[in-house]
Structure formats: structure tokens, C-alpha cells
Enzyme design. Structure first.
Site, PDB file in Angstrom:
ATOM      1  N   GLU A  91       0.841  -1.204   0.000  1.00 59.32           N
ATOM      2  CA  GLU A  91       0.000   0.000   0.000  1.00 59.32           C
ATOM      3  C   GLU A  91       0.876   1.254   0.000  1.00 59.32           C
ATOM      4  O   GLU A  91       1.857   1.336   0.748  1.00 59.32           O
ATOM      5  CB  GLU A  91      -0.892  -0.043   1.252  1.00 59.32           C
ATOM      6  N   SER A 131      -4.222  -7.122   5.027  1.00 60.75           N
ATOM      7  CA  SER A 131      -3.036  -6.515   5.653  1.00 60.75           C
ATOM      8  C   SER A 131      -2.950  -5.022   5.294  1.00 60.75           C
ATOM      9  O   SER A 131      -2.983  -4.654   4.125  1.00 60.75           O
ATOM     10  CB  SER A 131      -1.780  -7.234   5.160  1.00 60.75           C
ATOM     11  N   ALA A 133      -0.480  -3.139   5.388  1.00 59.75           N
ATOM     12  CA  ALA A 133       0.739  -2.836   4.636  1.00 59.75           C
ATOM     13  C   ALA A 133       0.675  -3.328   3.193  1.00 59.75           C
ATOM     14  O   ALA A 133       1.405  -2.833   2.344  1.00 59.75           O
ATOM     15  CB  ALA A 133       1.940  -3.468   5.329  1.00 59.75           C
ATOM     16  N   GLU A 134      -0.198  -4.300   2.933  1.00 56.37           N
ATOM     17  CA  GLU A 134      -0.239  -4.876   1.588  1.00 56.37           C
ATOM     18  C   GLU A 134      -1.426  -4.336   0.782  1.00 56.37           C
ATOM     19  O   GLU A 134      -1.335  -3.245   0.243  1.00 56.37           O
ATOM     20  CB  GLU A 134      -0.211  -6.407   1.684  1.00 56.37           C
ATOM     21  N   MET A 135      -2.555  -5.043   0.745  1.00 57.81           N
ATOM     22  CA  MET A 135      -3.667  -4.562  -0.092  1.00 57.81           C
ATOM     23  C   MET A 135      -4.654  -3.683   0.690  1.00 57.81           C
ATOM     24  O   MET A 135      -5.495  -3.031   0.092  1.00 57.81           O
ATOM     25  CB  MET A 135      -4.352  -5.762  -0.753  1.00 57.81           C
TER      26      MET A 135
END
Lengths: 341, 143
Positions: A91, A131, A133-135
Site C-alpha cells: 500500500e 493486511s 501494509a499490503e492490499m
């Protein structure tokens, strides 16, 4: 006379060793033979409908908060289902802590993520989506997005009629598509099937080293070249890996043994991308790890491989790459057009 | 293989009591039982190979062998306060832990040849695992 007898005895002994060596090599090759079928989850059998649905979800960027990131953004089929980066990017284009593992042959993995915190693909599938930090996607919002598209409604009804569109059925469809991502036949497979010229003499010597002096086989075993085990192999990193997940200091710095299939195309290597080339990776093992610490596996020790042996091992590793047909991308469902005013 | 070839194996017969990995064979208290001493040529214990502790203090109700990256038993039944000996007969290191809410233990790294005894003090049904090898699962029923 005595010398002649001794000579004959020794000769017979060496001949016997040579003859005995063939079955050993055959058995060794057999232990790396490709399986006939893909492991399934009994609770989520592989069906054409679930695989097709999972493929759409895997390539759909609308499963992310930004609408820009799909599973395939990091697990890119053009890069052996990785991203070619040292660590993933999530992200807001921010770097993540660990590298993107390949999806190739995940059906054979008995644990997922570098620290093994998910034991099934169904348990794994939603984690990167939610997450931050991810999607960074709220899963309830994800369901709403999917429900806004009739083609997805239909796809879920066909694949999972008892569920419809739910978090669980999204995870199940993704897991089933991922189970179908299998590396194809590589020169190594043709060699163990009897095509003697499929790999070079150097690669054959590398295979012997892999299963002998190099001790690679201890963890990189079976057709997928991984036993899904966890070890501290002395990678330069403060990441506590499995120790942080389990809460055991003695498990600090342990990471999962990755598959070696298609490894030549999957640089950079290790959980943090700290090794740039295959030669670097073998040098790490040859040194007995880059770092000394209490958690370092007892199996990691200097190997005394010379340059030729390192070259042979690299040649062998290169024979594990398959030339697979390009994957076709799915056309993705669209929302219902707004009724004209 | 080379390392094994340099080892000398001494067997001694003694009664109860056991030697620690660091003890030298000549310091044994001959009190019964069978003890195996595996030493390097200079008599020191080689790393990664520990003495099998077969004395009374290390009595175990059940022995569970780890081999081929598996626990050779799937289930073990013991009384409360009973002991299980975990014996690593593999070529690779293992670990044994239980992370249940009611009962926790973690023996850390267990090298080839190591034997660890765990006392199960709390009744219940537990899943015991190896943190290194995810397929290794043993169900222990304590009652």
C-alpha cells in the site's frame, strides 16, 4: 601372487561399488520425480468453476483498497509468480519487510508465508488482502465490491452454491486457483526420466553435490525441492521470522525452506532478497552462513566447496527451470451499468 | 560419515543413575541399567550426539521416536505427571513444543541423537509439534 589377489579383490570391490552406485543414483533421481496429481483440500475440492473464479479474483485489483493492486501485482506470472524485487511493495508503494514468495507449486507447501503462520492456502489467501501494509482492504468492503458485479454473483453461485459470496468462498476460490499453478517439465525432469543428454555433465556433478557434500537435500527434498521446514541458515537480517510468530526465542531467524523450481529466474534470493545471484547463495552456505548466532541451524557449517563445485551446483540449479506456456489473463467482471436517466 | 568413523563407542553395564553428556565414562556410578557412551577419540562427547539417558531419573512412560521427519507415533496416552521421552533418530535437528493454553513447553533445538524427557503435569489433550517440520504432529492425552 599376494599382490595379484589383492589387486583382483580391490578391482572386484570397486566394480561392485560402481554397480551398486547405479541403483543408488536411480533411487535418488526417483525421489525427485514429478507427482501425477495436485494435492487438494478435501473440504474444497478442485472444480473447473472454483479455479476459474479464483483466477479472476487473483487478477482483480479491486480486491485492494486502492483498486490498483491485485495478488498478481506482486505474484507476477511473468516473473515466475514473484516480483523480481528484494522485498515486496505494498500500500502506498511502501516497501514490505520480506520478499514476495513464488506461488509456483504452493499446493505442495505444508505452511505458507516465510514464517509458516498459515497452514492451508485457504487460511493464507485473505491475509495479504486485509493486511494494512499490503492490499489494505476491509473484507466486508471486499464482499460489497464483489456483490456489485452480477458476473461474480453468478461465478460464486456456480463454484460455491452453498456459500454464495463470502469471505470463506473468496479464500477457497483463490486457494484453488493457486493450487493449479505448477511449474512445468524442466530439463532435470527429462534427465531423471531417462533422457541422458537433457542436462550437462557439470549439472549431473552438481546433482551429486546437491545430495552429498553440499547437503542441500536435507531440506530441499522431493520433487518441489522443499520439505516446508524452518531454519536459520545465517542470512544477514534482524528479522525474527518464525520465532516472532511462535513466541519462542530459540526459533528466532527461522524461515521456511522455499521451492527451488525455476530458481534461476527468481533472483534476488532469501527472505529479504539479500543474495543477488545463485553463486552468492551457494557462497553463503559454503561459509556456513553470513552471521554467527545461537539460533543458526546445526546443519549450517562450512562446506569447503571449491569454485568448480560451486559452478556445478549452479549448473544443476539452472536445470530446474521450465519453459511454461504463457498464462492467459481473465476478462474481469464489471458492475451493472447504471440505469439510464 | 567421516565424523562417525572417528567415534569410538563404548558400552558399559551399570545400574540406575545416568551420565550427563559432559561426564566421562570412567566417572560412571555403576548402579544398574544399560548405558551407552558415544565419544570422540579423545573421550570427549561429540557435538550433536548426546548420551542416551536410561537411568531411573529419566524413566519415561512412553518413548516417541523422531525419524524421517515424522513422529513415529501419532498418539500417546499417559497419566497425569507421566513422562514422554522424545528421541531424535533423524539425520537432521528437530524441536518439540506444545503451545496449548493449558500446557506449554518448548525443548528448543534437539540435535540428532538427543533424547529429551518431558513431564506432562496437566490433564488434557494436547497437540505436540516440531517448530521446524510442520508435518510433525503428535496428540498426547494426559489423564
Amino acid at each position: 601372487m599376494k599382490t595379484a589377489i589383492l589387486g583382483t579383490t580391490l578391482g572386484s570391490f570397486f566394480l561392485a561399488c560402481l554397480i551398486a552406485d547405479e541403483p543408488r543414483l536411480d533411487a535418488l533421481k526417483h525421489s525427485y520425480a514429478r507427482p501425477d496429481s495436485v494435492p487438494q483440500n478435501e473440504a474444497n475440492p478442485l472444480t473447473p468453476e472454483s479455479i476459474a473464479l479464483g483466477k479472476k479474483l487473483f487478477f482483480d485489483p479491486r480486491l485492494s483498497n486502492s483498486g490498483m493492486v491485485s495478488c498478481a501485482s506482486c505474484h507476477n506470472p511473468s516473473l515466475d509468480w514473484e516480483d523480481g524485487l528484494a522485498v515486496g511493495v505494498g500500500e502506498g508503494h511502501k516497501k514490505l519487510g520480506r520478499s514476495t514468495p513464488t506461488i509456483l507449486n504452493v499446493a505442495w507447501n505444508r505452511a505458507h508465508f516465510w514464517d509458516g503462520r498459515a497452514e492451508t492456502l485457504e487460511d493464507q489467501a485473505l491475509e495479504p488482502i486485509k493486511s494494512k501494509a499490503e492490499m489494505n482492504m476491509d473484507l466486508d468492503q471486499m464482499i460489497e465490491v464483489l456483490k456489485s458485479m452480477p458476473e461474480y454473483e453468478k461465478g460464486f453461485q456456480q463454484a460455491y452454491p452453498e456459500h454464495g459470496i463470502t469471505k470463506n468462498s473468496v479464500a477457497m476460490a483463490l486457494a484453488n486457483f493457486e493450487r493449479t499453478i505448477v511449474s512445468g517439465e524442466a530439463p532435470f525432469d527429462r534427465w531423471i526420466n531417462g533422457e541422458e543428454d537433457a542436462i550437462s555433465e557439470s549439472a549431473k556433478a552438481g546433482f551429486e553435490l546437491f545430495n552429498g557434500k553440499g547437503e542441500c537435500f536435507k531440506c530441499h527434498s522431493g520433487w518441489n525441492f522443499s520439505d516446508s521446514s524452518f531454519h536459520d541458515i545465517g542470512v544477514l537480517s534482524d528479522d525474527k521470522g518464525r520465532g516472532a510468530f511462535l513466541g519462542f526465542e530459540s526459533m528466532n531467524h527461522l524461515f521456511k525452506t522455499p521451492t527451488l523450481r525455476n530458481i534461476a529466474g527468481r533472483a534476488p534470493y532469501m527472505h529479504n532478497g539479500s543474495e543477488a545471484t545463485l553463486e552468492d547463495v551457494i557462497e553463503l552456505y559454503n561459509q556456513g552462513g553470513r552471521v554467527e548466532r545461537e539460533t543458526l541451524s546445526a546443519d549450517i557449517k562450512p562446506l569447503n566447496l571449491d569454485e568448480k563445485e560451486i559452478g556445478d551446483l549452479v549448473e544443476f540449479l539452472k536445470t530446474l527451470s521450465s519453459e511454461d506456456a504463457p498464462i492467459t489473463l481473465p476478462a474481469l467482471p464489471r458492475p451493472e451499468p447504471l440505469a439510464s436517466l | 560419515m567421516k565424523r562417525l568413523a572417528t567415534l569410538s563407542i563404548l558400552a558399559a553395564i551399570a545400574c540406575s543413575g545416568f551420565l550427563s553428556a559432559q561426564s566421562k565414562p570412567e566417572e560412571a556410578q555403576p548402579t544398574g541399567g544399560i548405558q551407552l557412551f558415544i565419544t570422540a577419540e579423545d573421550g570427549s562427547p561429540p557435538s550433536g550426539l548426546r548420551l542416551a539417558k536410561l537411568g531411573a531419573d529419566e524413566f519415561a512412560n512412553v518413548e516417541v521416536i523422531q525419524a524421517g521427519k515424522r513422529f513415529l507415533k501419532k498418539e500417546a496416552y499417559i497419566p497425569v505427571g507421566g513422562k514422554i521421552a522424545f528421541i531424535n533418530k533423524d539425520r537432521v535437528s528437530h524441536n518439540v513444543y506444545c503451545h496449548s493454553t493449558a500446557f506449554k513447553f518448548n525443548i528448543g533445538s534437539q540435535g540428532p541423537g538427543d533424547r529429551h524427557v518431558v513431564v506432562f503435569t496437566t490433564p488434557g489433550k494436547y497437540v505436540v509439534r516440531c517448530a521446524l517440520h510442520i508435518d510433525m504432529r503428535l496428540v498426547v492425552v494426559v489423564k
